[in-house]
Design a protein around this motif. Structure first.
Motif, PDB file in Angstrom:
ATOM      1  N   GLN A  68       5.180  -0.590  -1.033  1.00 47.87           N
ATOM      2  CA  GLN A  68       4.662  -1.189  -2.431  1.00 47.87           C
ATOM      3  C   GLN A  68       5.595  -2.194  -3.007  1.00 47.87           C
ATOM      4  N   ASP A  69       4.791  -3.218  -3.534  1.00 41.50           N
ATOM      5  CA  ASP A  69       5.467  -4.526  -4.028  1.00 41.50           C
ATOM      6  C   ASP A  69       6.299  -5.382  -3.180  1.00 41.50           C
ATOM      7  N   GLU A  70       6.294  -5.036  -1.770  1.00 40.22           N
ATOM      8  CA  GLU A  70       6.847  -5.818  -0.744  1.00 40.22           C
ATOM      9  C   GLU A  70       5.926  -6.489   0.235  1.00 40.22           C
ATOM     10  N   GLY A  71       4.858  -5.746   0.434  1.00 35.60           N
ATOM     11  CA  GLY A  71       4.015  -6.338   1.260  1.00 35.60           C
ATOM     12  C   GLY A  71       3.435  -5.418   2.337  1.00 35.60           C
TER      13      GLY A  71
ATOM     14  N   ILE B 191       0.815  -1.247  -0.207  1.00 37.67           N
ATOM     15  CA  ILE B 191       0.077   0.163   0.071  1.00 37.67           C
ATOM     16  C   ILE B 191       0.914   1.219   0.009  1.00 37.67           C
ATOM     17  N   ALA B 192       0.568   2.242  -0.841  1.00 39.60           N
ATOM     18  CA  ALA B 192       1.542   3.606  -0.843  1.00 39.60           C
ATOM     19  C   ALA B 192       1.408   4.201   0.331  1.00 39.60           C
ATOM     20  N   GLU B 193       2.359   4.895   0.917  1.00 37.51           N
ATOM     21  CA  GLU B 193       2.436   5.651   1.820  1.00 37.51           C
ATOM     22  C   GLU B 193       1.447   6.548   2.187  1.00 37.51           C
ATOM     23  N   GLU B 194       1.158   7.243   1.276  1.00 29.64           N
ATOM     24  CA  GLU B 194      -0.072   8.468   1.235  1.00 29.64           C
ATOM     25  C   GLU B 194      -1.462   7.773   1.405  1.00 29.64           C
ATOM     26  N   ASP B 195      -1.532   6.478   1.085  1.00 32.85           N
ATOM     27  CA  ASP B 195      -3.118   5.885   1.214  1.00 32.85           C
ATOM     28  C   ASP B 195      -2.972   5.011   2.505  1.00 32.85           C
ATOM     29  N   GLN B 196      -2.024   5.129   3.232  1.00 33.35           N
ATOM     30  CA  GLN B 196      -1.862   4.223   4.493  1.00 33.35           C
ATOM     31  C   GLN B 196      -2.697   5.525   5.652  1.00 33.35           C
ATOM     32  N   LEU B 197      -2.566   6.647   5.549  1.00 36.25           N
ATOM     33  CA  LEU B 197      -3.038   7.642   6.359  1.00 36.25           C
ATOM     34  C   LEU B 197      -4.753   7.398   6.343  1.00 36.25           C
ATOM     35  N   HIS B 198      -5.120   7.014   5.011  1.00 39.96           N
ATOM     36  CA  HIS B 198      -6.740   6.930   5.079  1.00 39.96           C
ATOM     37  C   HIS B 198      -7.289   5.763   5.185  1.00 39.96           C
TER      38      HIS B 198
ATOM     39  N   PHE C  25      -8.129   3.423   6.948  1.00 34.16           N
ATOM     40  CA  PHE C  25      -9.771   2.944   7.825  1.00 34.16           C
ATOM     41  C   PHE C  25     -10.834   3.734   7.818  1.00 34.16           C
ATOM     42  N   GLU C  26     -10.703   4.843   6.702  1.00 29.86           N
ATOM     43  CA  GLU C  26     -11.876   5.460   6.506  1.00 29.86           C
ATOM     44  C   GLU C  26     -12.688   4.944   5.686  1.00 29.86           C
ATOM     45  N   ARG C  27     -14.259   5.104   6.045  1.00 27.72           N
ATOM     46  CA  ARG C  27     -14.918   4.404   5.200  1.00 27.72           C
ATOM     47  C   ARG C  27     -14.975   4.709   3.626  1.00 27.72           C
ATOM     48  N   PHE C  28     -15.059   3.566   2.815  1.00 29.46           N
ATOM     49  CA  PHE C  28     -15.193   3.812   1.333  1.00 29.46           C
ATOM     50  C   PHE C  28     -13.877   4.247   0.632  1.00 29.46           C
ATOM     51  N   TYR C  29     -12.858   4.086   1.610  1.00 28.21           N
ATOM     52  CA  TYR C  29     -11.653   4.284   1.083  1.00 28.21           C
ATOM     53  C   TYR C  29     -10.798   3.294   0.362  1.00 28.21           C
ATOM     54  N   LYS C  30     -10.478   3.582  -0.724  1.00 24.07           N
ATOM     55  CA  LYS C  30      -9.728   2.336  -1.707  1.00 24.07           C
ATOM     56  C   LYS C  30      -8.466   3.080  -2.035  1.00 24.07           C
ATOM     57  N   ALA C  31      -7.465   2.290  -1.689  1.00 22.93           N
ATOM     58  CA  ALA C  31      -6.175   2.872  -2.273  1.00 22.93           C
ATOM     59  C   ALA C  31      -5.992   2.254  -3.856  1.00 22.93           C
ATOM     60  N   ASP C  32      -5.529   2.992  -4.396  1.00 28.02           N
ATOM     61  CA  ASP C  32      -5.356   2.761  -5.771  1.00 28.02           C
ATOM     62  C   ASP C  32      -4.809   1.461  -6.380  1.00 28.02           C
ATOM     63  N   LYS C  33      -3.712   1.199  -5.723  1.00 35.92           N
ATOM     64  CA  LYS C  33      -2.968  -0.110  -6.164  1.00 35.92           C
ATOM     65  C   LYS C  33      -3.378  -1.314  -5.356  1.00 35.92           C
ATOM     66  N   ALA C  34      -3.396  -1.127  -3.974  1.00 32.50           N
ATOM     67  CA  ALA C  34      -3.771  -2.173  -3.151  1.00 32.50           C
ATOM     68  C   ALA C  34      -5.170  -2.682  -3.325  1.00 32.50           C
ATOM     69  N   ARG C  35      -6.126  -1.857  -3.498  1.00 31.72           N
ATOM     70  CA  ARG C  35      -7.805  -2.151  -3.650  1.00 31.72           C
ATOM     71  C   ARG C  35      -8.353  -1.723  -4.935  1.00 31.72           C
ATOM     72  N   ASN C  36      -8.997  -2.347  -5.568  1.00 33.50           N
ATOM     73  CA  ASN C  36      -9.512  -1.762  -6.927  1.00 33.50           C
ATOM     74  C   ASN C  36     -10.787  -2.625  -7.078  1.00 33.50           C
ATOM     75  N   ARG C  37     -11.544  -2.196  -8.266  1.00 36.44           N
ATOM     76  CA  ARG C  37     -12.709  -2.781  -8.371  1.00 36.44           C
ATOM     77  C   ARG C  37     -12.777  -4.029  -8.787  1.00 36.44           C
ATOM     78  N   ASN C  38     -11.925  -4.806  -9.241  1.00 38.55           N
ATOM     79  CA  ASN C  38     -11.736  -6.038  -9.788  1.00 38.55           C
ATOM     80  C   ASN C  38     -11.784  -7.004  -8.474  1.00 38.55           C
ATOM     81  N   THR C  39     -11.248  -6.425  -7.305  1.00 48.73           N
ATOM     82  CA  THR C  39     -11.368  -7.420  -6.109  1.00 48.73           C
ATOM     83  C   THR C  39     -12.537  -7.377  -5.187  1.00 48.73           C
ATOM     84  N   GLY C  40     -13.555  -6.463  -5.772  1.00 51.71           N
ATOM     85  CA  GLY C  40     -14.953  -6.521  -5.062  1.00 51.71           C
ATOM     86  C   GLY C  40     -15.006  -5.980  -3.863  1.00 51.71           C
TER      87      GLY C  40
END
Length: 353
Positions: free
Chosen positions: A340-343, A290-297, A299-314
């Motif tokens: 990112q790319d490390e886990g 997960i990108a560093e800038e996405d980690q700050l948000h 646990f917010e409702r409906f927040y989806k990290a661009d790379k870590a979570r996307n529509r294809n995962t449902g």
């Protein structure tokens, strides 16, 4: 009746004392002037002058006090009117109202200053809640609209009688997946409402946390076996007092995410440790991260990290909000470390009581 009579007696006494003080002041002032001017009027004239001058002083004192108290009364009347107007505006949905303090009553601890501070704080908090409510409604509408659009579009496409059987099955599978997305969204919204309800039951009991995690891992075995994920467990024997059903939801959400974002042949590591009598659970994977800038948000409702979570995962973006809410209810903490790319590693800490 008795109280009214005593009030009148007290008021009359104050009046007589005040008048006597004014007459005394008039006597000493006129006596000083007579000595200064070296004149001495007759007794009647002296008494008349003292009486008139005493009444004059008394009238001046009453006038000054009346003006002072009138200003203070007007000031406080305007202050309370401003409070009433502010509350009316807040009741109409205007949360940008801010009150100024009364001059001379703006120091800490002053009751009028506390009224202003608390009203301004209430208005600010209500404004933030309204903003969150609007964002929540907007996010829910967006999440619902997306699968509905897909379902509607592919349902219309199925009317085409020239569709091949394979295409028809493909469209039906998309409609089924989007319907499941709607079902999951509804289920998660109900769970959040349930968790935030003050009437929701919260049943604490003592049980083995390591055995609970083993059971959750076994429940998800078909998913991680399908992706040939290597599941590593380092579960120290640990007993916890918590709501078992709610924590089942936490471990299931975190483990499902780890499986979802770990590549085929990857590794997931689950560890329980005890430090300073605090229980710590760490769930790690070597997935996309997960990108560093996405980690700050995260646990917010409906927040989806661009790379870590996307529509294809449902995902609906509510799973981690549910996790945080449940951990908060247990007075614990949940943190994330990822590159990112490390886990990614989610760490949940339950503090000793």
């Amino acid at each position: 009746m008795n109280r009214t009579r005593w009030t009148k007696v007290l008021a009359f006494s104050v009046f007589m004392v005040s008048l006597s003080l004014c007459w005394s002041a008039a006597f000493f002032i006129t006596d000083f002037l007579y000595n200064l001017l070296n004149i001495r009027p007759n007794t009647f004239l002296v008494q008349l002058i003292n009486s008139l001058f005493g009444f004059f002083i008394f009238g001046c004192v009453v006038f000054v006090l009346t003006r002072i108290f009138s200003r203070e009364h007007q000031k406080f009347a305007e202050f309370f009117q401003s409070i009433i107007n502010a509350m009316k505006q807040i009741s109409r949905g205007n949360y940008n109202v801010r009150l100024g303090k009364i001059p001379g009553h703006d120091h800490p601890g002053d009751p009028f200053a506390e009224i202003v501070d608390n009203l301004n704080y209430m208005s600010k908090e209500l404004g933030q809640m309204e903003k969150m409510r609007q964002e929540f409604v907007s996010n829910v509408s967006h999440e619902i609209q997306s699968p509905l659009t897909s379902i509607s579009g592919f349902a219309r496409a199925l009317r085409n009688e020239k569709l091949r059987y394979s295409e028809r099955l493909h469209y039906l599978s998309i409609i089924e997946a989007e319907s499941q997305r709607l079902s999951n969204l509804s289920d998660n919204l109900l769970k959040l409402t349930y968790l935030e309800s003050s009437e929701q039951p919260f049943e604490l009991k003592e049980y083995r946390l390591d055995k609970q995690l083993q059971h959750v891992v076994l429940s998800c075995e078909p998913q991680w076996m399908e992706k040939q994920i290597d599941m590593e467990l380092s579960l120290e024997e640990a007993t916890i007092t918590a709501d078992k059903e709610l924590l089942d939801q936490v471990w299931m959400n975190l483990l499902s995410n780890a499986i979802k974002f770990t590549p085929n042949g990857g590794i997931i590591h689950i560890e329980i440790s005890i430090r300073n009598k605090n229980l710590i659970v760490a769930i790690s994977d070597n997935g996309v991260g997960i990108a560093e800038e996405d980690q700050l948000h995260l646990f917010e409702r409906f927040y989806k990290a661009d790379k870590a979570r996307n529509r294809n995962t449902g995902g609906s973006g509510l799973g981690l909000s549910i996790v945080k809410k449940i951990i908060d209810m247990h007075h614990g903490t949940v943190t994330v470390e990822s590159k990112q790319d490390e886990g990614t590693t989610f760490t949940i800490t339950f503090f000793k009581k």
